[in-house]
Design a protein around this motif. Structure first.
Motif, mmCIF file in Angstrom:
data_model
loop_
_atom_site.group_PDB
_atom_site.id
_atom_site.type_symbol
_atom_site.label_atom_id
_atom_site.label_comp_id
_atom_site.label_asym_id
_atom_site.label_seq_id
_atom_site.Cartn_x
_atom_site.Cartn_y
_atom_site.Cartn_z
ATOM 1 N N GLU A 87 63.573 -37.890 -24.863
ATOM 2 C CA GLU A 87 64.941 -38.374 -25.003
ATOM 3 C C GLU A 87 65.400 -38.089 -26.419
ATOM 4 O O GLU A 87 64.597 -38.076 -27.355
ATOM 5 N N TYR A 92 69.020 -43.792 -26.345
ATOM 6 C CA TYR A 92 68.830 -44.863 -25.355
ATOM 7 C C TYR A 92 69.352 -46.181 -25.903
ATOM 8 O O TYR A 92 70.091 -46.907 -25.226
ATOM 9 N N THR A 96 72.648 -48.253 -24.549
ATOM 10 C CA THR A 96 72.463 -49.642 -24.144
ATOM 11 C C THR A 96 73.491 -50.530 -24.830
ATOM 12 O O THR A 96 74.126 -51.397 -24.202
ATOM 13 N N TYR A 122 62.865 -39.882 -17.393
ATOM 14 C CA TYR A 122 63.485 -40.479 -18.573
ATOM 15 C C TYR A 122 64.451 -41.597 -18.174
ATOM 16 O O TYR A 122 65.410 -41.378 -17.428
ATOM 17 N N ILE A 124 66.734 -43.096 -19.757
ATOM 18 C CA ILE A 124 68.102 -43.069 -20.277
ATOM 19 C C ILE A 124 69.116 -42.782 -19.167
ATOM 20 O O ILE A 124 70.247 -43.277 -19.204
#
Length: 200
Positions: A87, A92, A96, A122, A124
């Motif tokens: 990632e 991420y 979020t 992943y 994400i």
């Protein structure tokens, strides 16, 4: 006012290193330079992303077209997920935070059907509220139809969207489609772009 944040996948949400990873997975009997020059061309990449055929079928067709690269294509096909390496650092956590602030998050990417394997690798991608992948709709960025498809699919107003992509040509097309856009280089610069627009 921006309500929707739209992201390219490669070099924005996840990082890849095609050449470096191919160098690792190809053995001494493989012709890496020949494979890159003959198979991994811009034209072939567009064919892959457009989803003219499935990724697996494309590899099989290329074996017939270029039998001298049968070994390389077989290794490439079975190791494709390993070309994605991680990632993008910090993304991420940033997505979020943006999601907690109430922004809707969408994906808009040129990618073959193997993207669904990457989704499983992943987390994400779990943060996205929806996405459009070129191979599903048979249209690629920067063609205007793929941006229009995104707007229609999720009932988005272009002026309420901010698109992040690592290629300037795709951002130019996004601007022409009516949404704001930024060329993505890394998370820190993207955060600065968001702050400039009072999103963070």
């Amino acid at each position: 006012m921006i309500k929707n944040l739209v992201f390219d996948f490669g070099k924005v949400l996840v990082d890849y290193d095609f050449i470096g990873q191919l160098r690792k997975i190809f053995d001494d009997q493989c012709d890496l330079e020949g494979f890159i020059k003959t198979i991994k061309t811009e034209e072939q990449q567009q064919r892959e992303d457009r989803g003219v055929e499935s990724f697996e079928q494309m590899c099989e067709n290329l074996k017939v077209e270029y039998p001298q690269f049968t070994r390389e294509l077989e290794i490439y096909k079975h190791n494709y997920p390993n070309l994605i390496i991680c990632e993008m650092p910090g993304m991420y956590e940033l997505l979020t935070e943006l999601k907690q602030k109430g922004y809707m998050l969408y994906g808009l990417s040129n990618w073959c059907d193997q993207v669904y394997t990457t989704f499983k690798m992943y987390h994400i991608f779990d943060l996205l509220d929806g996405f459009v992948v070129s191979s599903d709709v048979k249209v690629i960025k920067p063609e205007p139809e793929i941006y229009d498809h995104l707007f229609r699919k999720f009932s988005l107003k272009p002026e309420e969207c901010l698109f992040a992509d690592d290629r300037k040509i795709n951002i130019e097309a996004a601007l022409a489609a009516g949404m704001d856009g930024v060329v993505f280089t890394d998370t820190a610069h993207y955060i600065a772009d968001l702050k400039e627009r009072n999103i963070l």
